[in-house]
Motif scaffolding. Structure first.
Motif, PDB file in Angstrom:
ATOM      1  N   LEU A  41       0.932  -1.155  -0.251  1.00 16.65           N
ATOM      2  CA  LEU A  41      -0.233   0.261  -0.292  1.00 16.65           C
ATOM      3  C   LEU A  41       0.733   1.186  -0.260  1.00 16.65           C
ATOM      4  CD1 LEU A  41      -3.042   1.472   0.141  1.00 16.65           C
ATOM      5  CD2 LEU A  41      -2.327   1.070   3.021  1.00 16.65           C
ATOM      6  N   ARG A  42       1.767   1.342   0.373  1.00 17.70           N
ATOM      7  CA  ARG A  42       3.123   2.595   0.854  1.00 17.70           C
ATOM      8  C   ARG A  42       3.127   2.390  -0.352  1.00 17.70           C
ATOM      9  NH1 ARG A  42       7.981   3.539   1.265  1.00 17.70           N
ATOM     10  NH2 ARG A  42       8.733   1.621   1.155  1.00 17.70           N
ATOM     11  N   ILE A  43       3.895   1.803  -0.956  1.00 15.55           N
ATOM     12  CA  ILE A  43       4.673   1.586  -2.534  1.00 15.55           C
ATOM     13  C   ILE A  43       3.921   2.422  -3.241  1.00 15.55           C
ATOM     14  CG2 ILE A  43       5.925   1.111  -4.132  1.00 15.55           C
ATOM     15  CD1 ILE A  43       7.676  -1.038  -1.938  1.00 15.55           C
ATOM     16  N   SER A  96      12.951   1.107  -2.704  1.00 19.93           N
ATOM     17  CA  SER A  96      11.749   0.259  -1.886  1.00 19.93           C
ATOM     18  C   SER A  96      10.953  -0.176  -3.215  1.00 19.93           C
ATOM     19  CB  SER A  96      11.013   1.321  -1.504  1.00 19.93           C
ATOM     20  OG  SER A  96      11.279   1.641  -0.206  1.00 19.93           O
ATOM     21  N   ALA A  97      10.669  -2.092  -2.536  1.00 17.20           N
ATOM     22  CA  ALA A  97      10.080  -2.553  -3.991  1.00 17.20           C
ATOM     23  C   ALA A  97       8.523  -3.316  -3.689  1.00 17.20           C
ATOM     24  CB  ALA A  97      10.871  -3.539  -5.120  1.00 17.20           C
ATOM     25  N   CYS A  98       7.380  -3.297  -4.329  1.00 15.36           N
ATOM     26  CA  CYS A  98       6.452  -4.838  -4.065  1.00 15.36           C
ATOM     27  C   CYS A  98       6.040  -5.370  -5.042  1.00 15.36           C
ATOM     28  CB  CYS A  98       5.548  -4.138  -3.277  1.00 15.36           C
ATOM     29  SG  CYS A  98       4.812  -3.331  -3.672  1.00 15.36           S
ATOM     30  N   LEU A  99       5.923  -6.605  -5.278  1.00  9.46           N
ATOM     31  CA  LEU A  99       4.644  -7.079  -5.863  1.00  9.46           C
ATOM     32  C   LEU A  99       3.251  -6.698  -5.675  1.00  9.46           C
ATOM     33  CD1 LEU A  99       6.305 -10.478  -6.829  1.00  9.46           C
ATOM     34  CD2 LEU A  99       6.805  -8.359  -8.159  1.00  9.46           C
ATOM     35  N   HIS A 100       2.581  -5.502  -6.275  1.00  2.94           N
ATOM     36  CA  HIS A 100       0.534  -6.210  -6.350  1.00  2.94           C
ATOM     37  C   HIS A 100       0.409  -7.248  -6.093  1.00  2.94           C
ATOM     38  CE1 HIS A 100      -3.311  -4.823  -7.125  1.00  2.94           C
ATOM     39  NE2 HIS A 100      -2.583  -3.440  -7.435  1.00  2.94           N
ATOM     40  N   HIS A 134       6.485  -2.843  -8.652  1.00  4.48           N
ATOM     41  CA  HIS A 134       6.732  -1.389  -7.731  1.00  4.48           C
ATOM     42  C   HIS A 134       7.245  -1.085  -7.176  1.00  4.48           C
ATOM     43  CE1 HIS A 134       2.396  -1.215 -10.295  1.00  4.48           C
ATOM     44  NE2 HIS A 134       2.296  -1.968  -9.837  1.00  4.48           N
ATOM     45  N   ALA A 135       7.781  -0.098  -7.491  1.00  3.13           N
ATOM     46  CA  ALA A 135       8.650   0.886  -6.709  1.00  3.13           C
ATOM     47  C   ALA A 135       9.492   2.047  -6.591  1.00  3.13           C
ATOM     48  CB  ALA A 135      10.484  -0.294  -7.339  1.00  3.13           C
TER      49      ALA A 135
END
Length: 287
Positions: free
Chosen positions: A154-156, A239-243, A250-251
């Motif tokens: 959510l943050r990213i 910072s990085a994540c997968l939806h 997303h990063a």
């Protein structure tokens, strides 16, 4: 507990522990207005606002939230700022009739995106409507708690930088895209205002926070990850994540203005990513 539950206000995010101060006294609003980028005088009881504390050169000394508690203001910040930010604020408490008290540990912060609960504080901590729940250690959280990876996603996805990872004292607030919700250009003077106002008149900074996306991320690289543009170093993915639903990558990164203001292709560990400027350039909070 699912991603949909979180987005529909059916779950909360654990944002603690936070460094926390209570500012009281008749001059509390005037004092804090002169220390932060936000228009503290516009806050009403039950509201919280994002702000930055800056040096005389405009560099960030704190990424804070200010909550109007009626007869006092609560100031919260990343826990690692507890040892530096308190003394920084207290140093300027000279002629003002106000008192700053460190109350870290007295309450824990939980945030509910997408809704406003009874007895909560209205706060758009993820650049969307939501509310804060400040609970004492013996109080029970009223909602399921989102898994840390959902909170991080959510943050990213919302383009919210994390102090100490994405941004820090080397940055100016506009470089962190703080004008979205943390800078008022209509309030009175504060420390660092001259620099921030000059940046606004120029119209840009040389580097800026941006979101990055990719449709086929594969395993996310270790962070920080070097970013290349036309085979030249352009910055770092911090910072990085997968939806959680779509699996897209997303990063966040602070990149040169040319890449941050115009959708551009970059390379991270051999994978193509695109800059997504509109994801972080939102209107700042009305002053």
């Amino acid at each position: 507990m699912t991603w949909d539950d979180l987005m529909q206000g059916k779950a909360c995010v654990d944002l603690g522990p936070r460094a926390l101060w209570k500012l009281s006294g008749p001059d509390r609003v005037r004092f804090l207005n002169g220390q932060t980028t936000q228009d503290i005088a516009s806050l009403r009881p039950g509201q919280a606002a994002h702000a930055a504390v800056t040096s005389a050169k405009g560099r960030m000394e704190g990424d804070i939230w200010v909550t109007h508690r009626g007869d006092s203001l609560w100031i919260d910040a990343p826990f690692e700022l507890r040892e530096t930010l308190g003394p920084r604020l207290d140093r300027y408490l000279i002629a003002d009739d106000a008192a700053l008290e460190d109350i870290t540990g007295s309450h824990h912060l939980w945030h509910v995106p997408g809704t406003l609960l009874p007895d909560s504080v209205a706060a758009a901590r993820f650049l969307m409507p939501g509310c804060d729940l400040w609970l004492a250690p013996d109080q029970t959280v009223p909602l399921p708690v989102a898994a840390p990876e959902l909170a991080e996603a959510l943050r990213i996805l919302q383009g919210v930088p994390l102090w100490g990872r994405d941004i820090g004292p080397q940055h100016l607030p506009p470089e962190a895209a703080f004008e979205r919700d943390a800078i008022s250009y209509r309030k009175g003077c504060y420390i660092g205002q001259e620099v921030i106002a000059r940046i606004k008149s120029i119209g840009h900074v040389n580097k800026r926070l941006v979101r990055l996306t990719t449709a086929a991320p594969g395993p996310l690289p270790p962070l920080p990850a070097p970013i290349l543009h036309l085979d030249k170093a352009a910055g770092e993915m911090t910072s990085a994540c997968l939806h959680p639903q779509h699996g897209t990558g997303h990063a966040l990164a602070v990149l040169p203005r040319a890449l941050a203001e115009t959708p551009s292709e970059v390379e991270i560990h051999g994978t193509p990513w695109k800059t997504d400027p509109l994801a972080v350039y939102l209107p700042h909070r009305p002053a």
